[in-house]
Scaffold this active site. Sequence first.
Site, PDB file in Angstrom:
ATOM      1  N   SER A 216       0.852  -1.192   0.000  1.00  0.00           N
ATOM      2  CA  SER A 216       0.000   0.000   0.000  1.00  0.00           C
ATOM      3  C   SER A 216       0.885   1.238   0.000  1.00  0.00           C
ATOM      4  CB  SER A 216      -0.890   0.010   1.256  1.00  0.00           C
ATOM      5  OG  SER A 216      -1.510   1.265   1.443  1.00  0.00           O
TER       6      SER A 216
ATOM      7  N   TYR B 161      -1.647  -1.013  10.491  1.00  0.00           N
ATOM      8  CA  TYR B 161      -1.759  -1.305   9.062  1.00  0.00           C
ATOM      9  C   TYR B 161      -0.534  -0.777   8.321  1.00  0.00           C
ATOM     10  CZ  TYR B 161      -3.641  -1.130   4.277  1.00  0.00           C
ATOM     11  OH  TYR B 161      -3.837  -1.270   2.921  1.00  0.00           O
TER      12      TYR B 161
END
Length: 257
Positions: free
Chosen positions: A147, A160
């Site tokens: 990401s 995350y």
Amino acid sequence: MNYLPSFELTDQVVVVTGGGKGIGRAIAIGAAEAGADVAILARTSSDINETAGLVRDKGRKAYPIQTDITSKQEIEEAVSMVYKEAGKINILINNAGMNIRSKASDVTENEWNKIFQTNLQGAFFMSQACAAIMKENGGGKIINVSSVAGHVALRTGVVYAATKAGMIQMTKNLALEWAEDHISVNAIGPWYFRTPLTDQLLENKEYLQDILSRTPMNRVGEMKDLVGAAVFLSSEASDYMTGQTLFVDGGMTIYGF
């Protein structure tokens, strides 16, 4: 002499984790469109069977296998099953992931463990299991779906972000170690794409405008944008690439905020 490499995946066997819906489903279908047979791994039986049907609609074989990738034992059993049924594993796409949007001061031990086990631990042990088969068969390709949150700081949750940054570094280390075995390891770093996980967020006009203000291309990603990158990294067109992260982000990381 021909200079254009093949982007086809004809008769390759691709394993996609988190392939039951969203990005994983799109990549599985895209791999089938490129000519691959696809093993779809996820926890929900109905989801993986639906994806398998869509893969078969493309004329390719599908292997739906219900798997919890937070369990090393289940990973090893699933990979063994794919190898037994398909006879080979050429490409692994580590797509499975999750997020719990907690402020750093509110993160619990359970949240920390759950996110790390799904996003990073699962990807590592999937890579380990598939690489063992790839080595026996002369090589392969591993693509980790990371990401932009692994590269720049965002308000998406520190846990995350830590897992996605870890995935980028893991990609480099595995690429270095496994290059001699003819296994390339690369990553994709997406920004916002419309999926079942993001749809509710993007329905908020203020939230969407904030996203677009950070994106030079002024739009949210479409699945074909991400599938194209995944097929490229899976194909011979990327044969001289390893250890890299390809950001598919509409230019978001140009700004880095």
